[in-house]
Design a protein around this motif. Structure first.
Motif, mmCIF file in Angstrom:
data_model
loop_
_atom_site.group_PDB
_atom_site.id
_atom_site.type_symbol
_atom_site.label_atom_id
_atom_site.label_comp_id
_atom_site.label_asym_id
_atom_site.label_seq_id
_atom_site.Cartn_x
_atom_site.Cartn_y
_atom_site.Cartn_z
ATOM 1 N N GLY A 92 8.474 -6.766 -17.456
ATOM 2 C CA GLY A 92 7.817 -7.803 -16.653
ATOM 3 C C GLY A 92 6.561 -7.332 -15.952
ATOM 4 O O GLY A 92 6.195 -7.849 -14.898
ATOM 5 N N ALA A 93 5.876 -6.353 -16.531
ATOM 6 C CA ALA A 93 4.655 -5.827 -15.907
ATOM 7 C C ALA A 93 3.580 -6.911 -15.857
ATOM 8 O O ALA A 93 3.419 -7.688 -16.796
ATOM 9 N N PRO A 97 -2.421 -0.313 -12.530
ATOM 10 C CA PRO A 97 -1.290 0.460 -12.999
ATOM 11 C C PRO A 97 0.018 -0.029 -12.368
ATOM 12 O O PRO A 97 0.174 -0.002 -11.152
ATOM 13 N N GLU A 98 0.901 -0.512 -13.166
ATOM 14 C CA GLU A 98 2.245 -0.850 -12.716
ATOM 15 C C GLU A 98 3.189 0.160 -13.342
ATOM 16 O O GLU A 98 2.957 0.622 -14.454
ATOM 17 N N ILE A 99 4.242 0.470 -12.626
ATOM 18 C CA ILE A 99 5.185 1.500 -13.045
ATOM 19 C C ILE A 99 6.542 0.873 -13.314
ATOM 20 O O ILE A 99 6.977 -0.010 -12.579
ATOM 21 N N ILE A 114 2.685 2.763 -7.525
ATOM 22 C CA ILE A 114 2.785 4.218 -7.412
ATOM 23 C C ILE A 114 2.942 4.586 -5.945
ATOM 24 O O ILE A 114 3.796 5.384 -5.572
ATOM 25 N N ASP A 115 2.108 4.008 -5.118
ATOM 26 C CA ASP A 115 2.175 4.172 -3.661
ATOM 27 C C ASP A 115 1.469 2.978 -3.037
ATOM 28 O O ASP A 115 1.088 2.044 -3.747
ATOM 29 N N ASP A 116 1.290 3.016 -1.729
ATOM 30 C CA ASP A 116 0.703 1.846 -1.050
ATOM 31 C C ASP A 116 -0.765 2.041 -0.660
ATOM 32 O O ASP A 116 -1.245 1.395 0.253
ATOM 33 N N THR A 151 8.638 -3.154 -5.923
ATOM 34 C CA THR A 151 7.501 -3.248 -5.015
ATOM 35 C C THR A 151 6.402 -4.002 -5.751
ATOM 36 O O THR A 151 6.457 -4.148 -6.975
ATOM 37 N N LYS A 152 5.417 -4.458 -5.019
ATOM 38 C CA LYS A 152 4.325 -5.212 -5.637
ATOM 39 C C LYS A 152 3.168 -4.267 -5.942
ATOM 40 O O LYS A 152 2.580 -3.682 -5.047
#
Length: 165
Positions: A92-93, A97-99, A114-116, A151-152
């Protein structure tokens, strides 16, 4: 197969505890800003049973351009094409960059950022305050549930494929 022609079957290795799929395109500045961190995660977590794979989602990208990008950014993990967006659909990407972190049995253990550092497009923190991918990997490697499994991610939209693909 990766962009160098090597076949990857990460779960064929019984020592693999998780596979990190990082969805990327070469012209997204947010993706390019995270490539050093993805290299670090590949290096630091690889010996602990984590495989990192960059999933190139642009079906129109020539392989030579993908290779040039990998050399330009010294990308260490393998880069594979998802020309038909099979992996995009599976997890569901929505953006790059989505992980997604995949378990050996195929479950999605984490999906998101990855981080915020990136609050939204055009708004970036100087330093990350939450290292979501590392936190998820640390939990998985400690046999704990991921505290925040979704997370978004902020980044460049993954376009729909033409209907004929």
């Amino acid at each position: 197969k990766d962009i160098e022609g090597k076949v990857h079957q990460p779960f064929a290795d019984s020592d693999v505890r998780a596979v990190v799929l990082a969805f990327v395109v070469i012209d997204c500045p947010i993706v390019n800003s995270y490539l050093p961190e993805l290299n670090r995660i590949h290096t630091e977590y690889g010996p602990r049973g984590v495989r990192v794979v960059l999933i190139q989602i642009d079906p129109a990208l020539p392989i030579d351009a993908a290779r040039k990008h990998a050399r330009q950014y010294d990308i260490q993990p393998p880069v594979v094409f998802d020309e038909k967006h099979d992996w995009v659909r599976k997890v569901g990407a929505k953006v790059t960059p989505e992980i997604a972190i995949i378990s050996p049995v195929g479950d999605v253990l984490y999906n998101g950022r990855i981080d915020d550092r990136f609050v939204r497009l055009g708004k970036r923190r100087e330093q990350a305050t939450s290292h979501d991918l590392r936190n998820a990997l640390d939990a998985i490697l400690s046999d704990r549930p991921v505290g925040q499994p979704r997370t978004k991610a902020v980044g460049c939209n993954i376009p729909e494929l033409p209907k004929d693909q």
